[in-house]
Motif scaffolding. Structure first.
Motif, short mmCIF file in Angstrom:
data_model
loop_
_atom_site.label_atom_id
_atom_site.label_comp_id
_atom_site.label_asym_id
_atom_site.label_seq_id
_atom_site.Cartn_x
_atom_site.Cartn_y
_atom_site.Cartn_z
N PRO A 13 43.78 48.71 38.20
CA PRO A 13 44.51 49.59 37.28
C PRO A 13 45.40 48.84 36.30
N SER A 14 46.05 47.76 36.74
CA SER A 14 46.90 47.04 35.79
C SER A 14 46.04 46.32 34.75
N GLY A 15 44.83 45.90 35.13
CA GLY A 15 43.90 45.31 34.16
C GLY A 15 43.49 46.34 33.11
N LEU A 16 43.17 47.55 33.57
CA LEU A 16 42.80 48.62 32.64
C LEU A 16 43.93 48.92 31.66
N ILE A 17 45.15 48.99 32.20
CA ILE A 17 46.31 49.36 31.36
C ILE A 17 46.62 48.25 30.34
N ALA A 18 46.59 47.00 30.79
CA ALA A 18 46.88 45.89 29.86
C ALA A 18 45.82 45.85 28.75
N ASP A 19 44.58 46.10 29.12
CA ASP A 19 43.48 46.12 28.13
C ASP A 19 43.71 47.25 27.13
N ALA A 20 44.04 48.45 27.66
CA ALA A 20 44.25 49.60 26.77
C ALA A 20 45.42 49.35 25.83
N ALA A 21 46.40 48.56 26.27
CA ALA A 21 47.57 48.27 25.42
C ALA A 21 47.24 47.24 24.34
N GLY A 22 46.10 46.58 24.46
CA GLY A 22 45.64 45.70 23.39
C GLY A 22 46.24 44.30 23.37
N VAL A 23 46.68 43.80 24.54
CA VAL A 23 47.23 42.43 24.56
C VAL A 23 46.12 41.40 24.36
N ASP A 24 46.50 40.21 23.88
CA ASP A 24 45.51 39.15 23.66
C ASP A 24 45.06 38.52 24.98
N MET A 25 46.03 38.31 25.88
CA MET A 25 45.70 37.60 27.14
C MET A 25 46.33 38.32 28.32
N ILE A 26 45.62 38.27 29.46
CA ILE A 26 46.17 38.74 30.73
C ILE A 26 46.28 37.52 31.64
N LEU A 27 47.46 37.34 32.21
CA LEU A 27 47.63 36.27 33.20
C LEU A 27 47.59 36.89 34.59
N VAL A 28 46.61 36.47 35.39
CA VAL A 28 46.65 36.84 36.80
C VAL A 28 47.52 35.76 37.44
N GLY A 29 48.82 36.03 37.43
CA GLY A 29 49.80 35.01 37.81
C GLY A 29 49.97 34.93 39.31
N ASP A 30 50.40 33.74 39.78
CA ASP A 30 50.68 33.64 41.22
C ASP A 30 52.00 34.36 41.54
N SER A 31 52.67 34.89 40.49
CA SER A 31 53.81 35.79 40.72
C SER A 31 53.37 36.99 41.56
N LEU A 32 52.07 37.19 41.71
CA LEU A 32 51.59 38.28 42.56
C LEU A 32 52.12 38.11 43.98
N GLY A 33 52.40 36.86 44.37
CA GLY A 33 52.97 36.62 45.70
C GLY A 33 54.27 37.40 45.88
N MET A 34 55.07 37.47 44.80
CA MET A 34 56.37 38.14 44.89
C MET A 34 56.26 39.63 44.58
N VAL A 35 55.58 39.97 43.47
CA VAL A 35 55.63 41.38 43.05
C VAL A 35 54.58 42.27 43.71
N VAL A 36 53.54 41.65 44.27
CA VAL A 36 52.49 42.47 44.90
C VAL A 36 52.41 42.23 46.41
N LEU A 37 52.55 40.97 46.83
CA LEU A 37 52.36 40.68 48.26
C LEU A 37 53.67 40.63 49.04
N GLY A 38 54.82 40.65 48.34
CA GLY A 38 56.11 40.74 49.02
C GLY A 38 56.64 39.45 49.60
N TYR A 39 56.13 38.30 49.13
CA TYR A 39 56.69 37.01 49.58
C TYR A 39 58.00 36.73 48.84
N GLU A 40 58.79 35.80 49.37
CA GLU A 40 60.06 35.40 48.73
C GLU A 40 59.81 34.60 47.45
N ASP A 41 58.70 33.85 47.43
CA ASP A 41 58.39 32.99 46.28
C ASP A 41 56.87 32.91 46.16
N THR A 42 56.38 31.97 45.33
CA THR A 42 54.93 31.92 45.07
C THR A 42 54.20 30.92 45.97
#
Ligand code: KIV
Length: 279
Positions: A27-56
């Protein structure tokens, strides 16, 4: 919109500001695409904002591949850049090339990002030589927080700023198509951006970089455990989400949800026949 490539991003430096946002799933890929950004970073920040770790630091290659593939299924036009996580390129150049290759073979990513400057320039060169575009990342590199002593801004002294400039030039020379500058003084980011022929993508680096990147959950106000000073929230979706789910919970308890239109219904004669079968 045309599918964005790494060379197209490099060419944007002389044309206009470049836009990048992180995304971690379909869903976040769909939304970023619909918003028309040039690049999407699948960042390792996913550790913090998606997987709930303290850091990456705990994020693995398998985590990144799983999420990058989901983002790619949603986002068709932006260039998808996948982040090489902690210890996925540090051991050797061959490890770096193999893991960068996994992203292109197993996900729809068409570029990788790695943290570090001069020390990793030869890793970058080898990845680029194998046909994979690389985005550099210097300044506050979260995979080095143990050495930095936390999430701290970098490049604040003349000597440290000179180190950043050397790192940026080494990454450019090694073949990076762009470089993320994170949490460095705006003045330093401006001078580095002017000196490089490839674009700089800033996060907490002032207005004079060639583009900007922000974390999806920060832009949307979905994550409030840790909000860096450089974040601008464009929405408050966490509070809106809590409100919506509480309302649903209340309506289930009170019996106002579901309503008649939320399910299918039997014709009266079928219902009567069914009930008589039970008697
Ligand atoms: O992992 C990430 O989201 C990043 C950005 C903050 C640049 O590296």
């Amino acid at each position: 919109m045309k599918k964005v490539t790494a060379p197209a991003v490099t060419a944007l430096k002389s044309e206009r500001k470049i836009t990048m946002v992180t995304a971690y799933d379909y869903p976040s890929g769909l939304i970023a695409d619909a918003a028309g950004v040039d690049m999407i970073l699948v960042g390792d920040s996913l550790g913090m904002v998606v997987l709930g770790y303290e850091d990456t630091l705990s994020v693995t290659m398998d985590d990144m591949v799983h999420h990058a593939a989901a983002v790619s299924r949603g986002a068709k036009n932006p260039l998808i850049v996948a982040d090489l996580p902690f210890m996925s390129y540090h051991e050797s150049i061959s490890q770096a090339v193999a893991n960068a290759g996994r992203f292109l073979k197993e996900t729809g990513a068409r570029a990788v990002k790695l943290e570090g400057g001069t020390l990793y320039a030869e890793h970058v060169r080898a990845i680029v030589n194998s046909g994979i575009p690389v985005q550099g990342h210097i300044g506050l590199t979260p995979q080095h927080i143990a050495r930095f002593g936390g999430f701290k801004a970098q490049g604040k002294t003349a000597e440290a700023a000179k180190g950043l400039m050397d790192d940026a030039l080494a990454l450019q020379d090694a073949g990076c198509f762009s470089i993320v500058l994170e949490a460095v003084p705006a003045e330093v980011a401006k001078i580095i951006s002017e000196r490089l022929s490839i674009p700089t993508i800033g996060i907490g680096a002032g207005p004079d970089t060639d583009g900007q990147v922000l974390v999806y959950h920060d832009i949307l106000g979905l994550f409030d455990r840790f909000v860096p000073m450089f974040v601008k929230k464009y929405a408050e979706l966490r509070s809106a989400s809590v409100e919506a789910i509480s309302k649903y919970r209340d309506e289930v308890i009170s019996g106002t949800f579901p309503e008649r239109g939320h399910s299918s219904h039997m014709k009266d004669e079928e219902l009567e026949a069914f009930v008589s079968m039970l008697n």
